[in-house]
Motif scaffolding. Sequence first.
Motif, PDB file in Angstrom:
ATOM      1  N   MET A   7       4.903  -1.097  -0.891  1.00  0.00           N
ATOM      2  CA  MET A   7       4.319  -0.746  -2.186  1.00  0.00           C
ATOM      3  C   MET A   7       3.096  -1.578  -2.581  1.00  0.00           C
ATOM      4  SD  MET A   7       5.936   1.868  -3.247  1.00  0.00           S
ATOM      5  CE  MET A   7       5.293   1.932  -4.908  1.00  0.00           C
ATOM      6  N   HIS A   8       3.139  -2.894  -2.341  1.00  0.00           N
ATOM      7  CA  HIS A   8       2.085  -3.717  -2.931  1.00  0.00           C
ATOM      8  C   HIS A   8       0.686  -3.442  -2.392  1.00  0.00           C
ATOM      9  CE1 HIS A   8       2.288  -6.737   0.363  1.00  0.00           C
ATOM     10  NE2 HIS A   8       1.090  -7.083  -0.065  1.00  0.00           N
ATOM     11  N   PRO A   9       0.490  -3.012  -1.137  1.00  0.00           N
ATOM     12  CA  PRO A   9      -0.877  -2.668  -0.734  1.00  0.00           C
ATOM     13  C   PRO A   9      -1.446  -1.497  -1.546  1.00  0.00           C
ATOM     14  CG  PRO A   9       0.487  -3.039   1.192  1.00  0.00           C
ATOM     15  CD  PRO A   9       1.406  -2.994   0.011  1.00  0.00           C
ATOM     16  N   ARG A  10      -0.603  -0.542  -1.901  1.00  0.00           N
ATOM     17  CA  ARG A  10      -1.043   0.602  -2.703  1.00  0.00           C
ATOM     18  C   ARG A  10      -1.374   0.171  -4.132  1.00  0.00           C
ATOM     19  NH1 ARG A  10       1.569   1.556   1.440  1.00  0.00           N
ATOM     20  NH2 ARG A  10       1.572   3.504   2.580  1.00  0.00           N
ATOM     21  N   ARG A  45     -19.118  -8.456   5.016  1.00  0.00           N
ATOM     22  CA  ARG A  45     -19.029  -8.076   3.597  1.00  0.00           C
ATOM     23  C   ARG A  45     -17.697  -7.403   3.301  1.00  0.00           C
ATOM     24  NH1 ARG A  45     -19.655  -4.324  -0.382  1.00  0.00           N
ATOM     25  NH2 ARG A  45     -20.914  -4.958  -2.176  1.00  0.00           N
ATOM     26  N   SER A  46     -17.359  -6.390   4.072  1.00  0.00           N
ATOM     27  CA  SER A  46     -16.109  -5.655   3.818  1.00  0.00           C
ATOM     28  C   SER A  46     -14.886  -6.540   3.989  1.00  0.00           C
ATOM     29  CB  SER A  46     -16.000  -4.447   4.759  1.00  0.00           C
ATOM     30  OG  SER A  46     -16.964  -3.479   4.422  1.00  0.00           O
ATOM     31  N   ILE A  47     -14.889  -7.375   5.012  1.00  0.00           N
ATOM     32  CA  ILE A  47     -13.708  -8.212   5.268  1.00  0.00           C
ATOM     33  C   ILE A  47     -13.547  -9.297   4.204  1.00  0.00           C
ATOM     34  CG2 ILE A  47     -14.609 -10.032   6.809  1.00  0.00           C
ATOM     35  CD1 ILE A  47     -12.200  -9.389   8.663  1.00  0.00           C
ATOM     36  N   ALA A  48     -14.657  -9.868   3.749  1.00  0.00           N
ATOM     37  CA  ALA A  48     -14.582 -10.911   2.717  1.00  0.00           C
ATOM     38  C   ALA A  48     -14.077 -10.330   1.400  1.00  0.00           C
ATOM     39  CB  ALA A  48     -15.949 -11.558   2.526  1.00  0.00           C
ATOM     40  N   ARG A  49     -14.614  -9.194   1.007  1.00  0.00           N
ATOM     41  CA  ARG A  49     -14.249  -8.582  -0.269  1.00  0.00           C
ATOM     42  C   ARG A  49     -12.818  -8.034  -0.245  1.00  0.00           C
ATOM     43  NH1 ARG A  49     -18.346  -8.052  -3.729  1.00  0.00           N
ATOM     44  NH2 ARG A  49     -17.565  -6.149  -4.723  1.00  0.00           N
ATOM     45  N   ALA A  50     -12.480  -7.287   0.804  1.00  0.00           N
ATOM     46  CA  ALA A  50     -11.125  -6.729   0.882  1.00  0.00           C
ATOM     47  C   ALA A  50     -10.089  -7.828   1.083  1.00  0.00           C
ATOM     48  CB  ALA A  50     -11.045  -5.701   2.002  1.00  0.00           C
ATOM     49  N   GLY A  51     -10.458  -8.893   1.793  1.00  0.00           N
ATOM     50  CA  GLY A  51      -9.548 -10.029   1.942  1.00  0.00           C
ATOM     51  C   GLY A  51      -9.195 -10.643   0.596  1.00  0.00           C
ATOM     52  N   LEU A  52     -10.158 -10.716  -0.295  1.00  0.00           N
ATOM     53  CA  LEU A  52      -9.883 -11.238  -1.647  1.00  0.00           C
ATOM     54  C   LEU A  52      -8.958 -10.313  -2.420  1.00  0.00           C
ATOM     55  CD1 LEU A  52     -13.225 -12.554  -3.194  1.00  0.00           C
ATOM     56  CD2 LEU A  52     -11.213 -13.875  -2.558  1.00  0.00           C
ATOM     57  N   LEU A  53      -9.067  -9.023  -2.183  1.00  0.00           N
ATOM     58  CA  LEU A  53      -8.362  -8.037  -2.995  1.00  0.00           C
ATOM     59  C   LEU A  53      -7.044  -7.552  -2.391  1.00  0.00           C
ATOM     60  CD1 LEU A  53     -11.569  -5.993  -3.858  1.00  0.00           C
ATOM     61  CD2 LEU A  53     -10.330  -7.546  -5.398  1.00  0.00           C
ATOM     62  N   HIS A  54      -6.695  -8.030  -1.204  1.00  0.00           N
ATOM     63  CA  HIS A  54      -5.544  -7.461  -0.490  1.00  0.00           C
ATOM     64  C   HIS A  54      -4.210  -7.651  -1.206  1.00  0.00           C
ATOM     65  CE1 HIS A  54      -4.750 -11.553   0.995  1.00  0.00           C
ATOM     66  NE2 HIS A  54      -3.558 -11.102   1.381  1.00  0.00           N
ATOM     67  N   ASP A  55      -4.069  -8.664  -2.016  1.00  0.00           N
ATOM     68  CA  ASP A  55      -2.822  -8.904  -2.755  1.00  0.00           C
ATOM     69  C   ASP A  55      -3.068  -8.896  -4.262  1.00  0.00           C
ATOM     70  OD1 ASP A  55      -0.952  -9.028  -0.708  1.00  0.00           O
ATOM     71  OD2 ASP A  55      -1.093 -11.189  -0.473  1.00  0.00           O
ATOM     72  N   LEU A  56      -3.857  -7.957  -4.732  1.00  0.00           N
ATOM     73  CA  LEU A  56      -4.206  -7.878  -6.148  1.00  0.00           C
ATOM     74  C   LEU A  56      -3.118  -7.117  -6.919  1.00  0.00           C
ATOM     75  CD1 LEU A  56      -6.502  -8.638  -8.139  1.00  0.00           C
ATOM     76  CD2 LEU A  56      -7.421  -6.353  -7.767  1.00  0.00           C
ATOM     77  N   PHE A  57      -1.996  -7.804  -7.128  1.00  0.00           N
ATOM     78  CA  PHE A  57      -0.901  -7.242  -7.917  1.00  0.00           C
ATOM     79  C   PHE A  57      -0.368  -8.341  -8.823  1.00  0.00           C
ATOM     80  CE2 PHE A  57       0.877  -8.782  -3.940  1.00  0.00           C
ATOM     81  CZ  PHE A  57       2.010  -9.472  -4.314  1.00  0.00           C
ATOM     82  N   TYR A  58       0.231  -7.922  -9.933  1.00  0.00           N
ATOM     83  CA  TYR A  58       0.585  -8.862 -10.992  1.00  0.00           C
ATOM     84  C   TYR A  58       2.088  -8.881 -11.270  1.00  0.00           C
ATOM     85  CZ  TYR A  58      -4.396  -8.045 -11.667  1.00  0.00           C
ATOM     86  OH  TYR A  58      -5.744  -7.887 -11.462  1.00  0.00           O
ATOM     87  N   TYR A  59       2.864  -9.243 -10.305  1.00  0.00           N
ATOM     88  CA  TYR A  59       4.299  -9.403 -10.484  1.00  0.00           C
ATOM     89  C   TYR A  59       4.805 -10.393  -9.447  1.00  0.00           C
ATOM     90  CZ  TYR A  59       4.572  -6.056  -6.595  1.00  0.00           C
ATOM     91  OH  TYR A  59       4.425  -5.438  -5.386  1.00  0.00           O
ATOM     92  N   ASP A  60       6.002 -10.919  -9.672  1.00  0.00           N
ATOM     93  CA  ASP A  60       6.627 -11.825  -8.714  1.00  0.00           C
ATOM     94  C   ASP A  60       7.338 -10.971  -7.678  1.00  0.00           C
ATOM     95  OD1 ASP A  60       8.281 -13.562  -7.254  1.00  0.00           O
ATOM     96  OD2 ASP A  60       8.734 -14.803  -8.997  1.00  0.00           O
ATOM     97  N   TRP A  61       6.839 -10.985  -6.464  1.00  0.00           N
ATOM     98  CA  TRP A  61       7.366 -10.115  -5.410  1.00  0.00           C
ATOM     99  C   TRP A  61       8.797 -10.463  -5.016  1.00  0.00           C
ATOM    100  CZ3 TRP A  61       8.630 -12.359  -0.740  1.00  0.00           C
ATOM    101  CH2 TRP A  61       8.076 -13.610  -0.468  1.00  0.00           C
ATOM    102  N   ARG A  62       9.271 -11.656  -5.373  1.00  0.00           N
ATOM    103  CA  ARG A  62      10.644 -12.026  -5.051  1.00  0.00           C
ATOM    104  C   ARG A  62      11.645 -11.383  -6.014  1.00  0.00           C
ATOM    105  NH1 ARG A  62       7.394 -15.786  -5.206  1.00  0.00           N
ATOM    106  NH2 ARG A  62       6.774 -17.108  -3.503  1.00  0.00           N
ATOM    107  N   GLU A  63      11.160 -10.995  -7.192  1.00  0.00           N
ATOM    108  CA  GLU A  63      12.042 -10.472  -8.232  1.00  0.00           C
ATOM    109  C   GLU A  63      11.899  -8.970  -8.470  1.00  0.00           C
ATOM    110  OE1 GLU A  63      11.540 -12.784 -11.795  1.00  0.00           O
ATOM    111  OE2 GLU A  63      11.910 -14.666 -10.749  1.00  0.00           O
TER     112      GLU A  63
END
Length: 162
Positions: A91-94, A62-80
């Motif tokens: 920064m992005h994990p926080r 349960r924890s791994i499935a849910r956190a795996g979905l949420l691990h990159d929950l950020f709304y910007y282009d990381w290259r820019e």
Amino acid sequence: MKKDVWELDEHYMSLVKDILEDERFKKLDNYIQHHNSTRMIHCISVSYASYQIAEKLHLDTRSIARAGLLHDLFYYDWRETKFNLGSHAFMHPRIALRNAEKITSLNEKEKDIILKHMWGFTLARPKYAESYIVSFVDDYEAVGEYFKSLLKKTLVKKILRR
């Protein structure tokens, strides 16, 4: 329309359905992650592969499935986007954790998985086996996505030269 394997896995779906249906999670489909997939597809891939490993090892699916979905929950282009306080890897994990807490309540293991999924690039060592798994699967998926894109570009160039 044909469903993906993860969509047919009833146990997996019972664990993550609420997140998959959340509009804030669905927004990840608007961002390219590693050249040829969206961030949403990447998160689902990391989540489901991690879930399968956890299932075989009798860990907290349960924890791994849910956190795996949420691990990159950020709304910007990381290259820019650049940060004054540190790199994207730091920064992005926080940011993802803060965004995830707006979607659902998280246990300590889920928080650790999200915060430590960049272990190796950052010094924050995971506390749980599930955190290590998501970190390794995330790296594996990122490399695969990158080389799939590279292969596709190479094949297209080859075809165009003919």
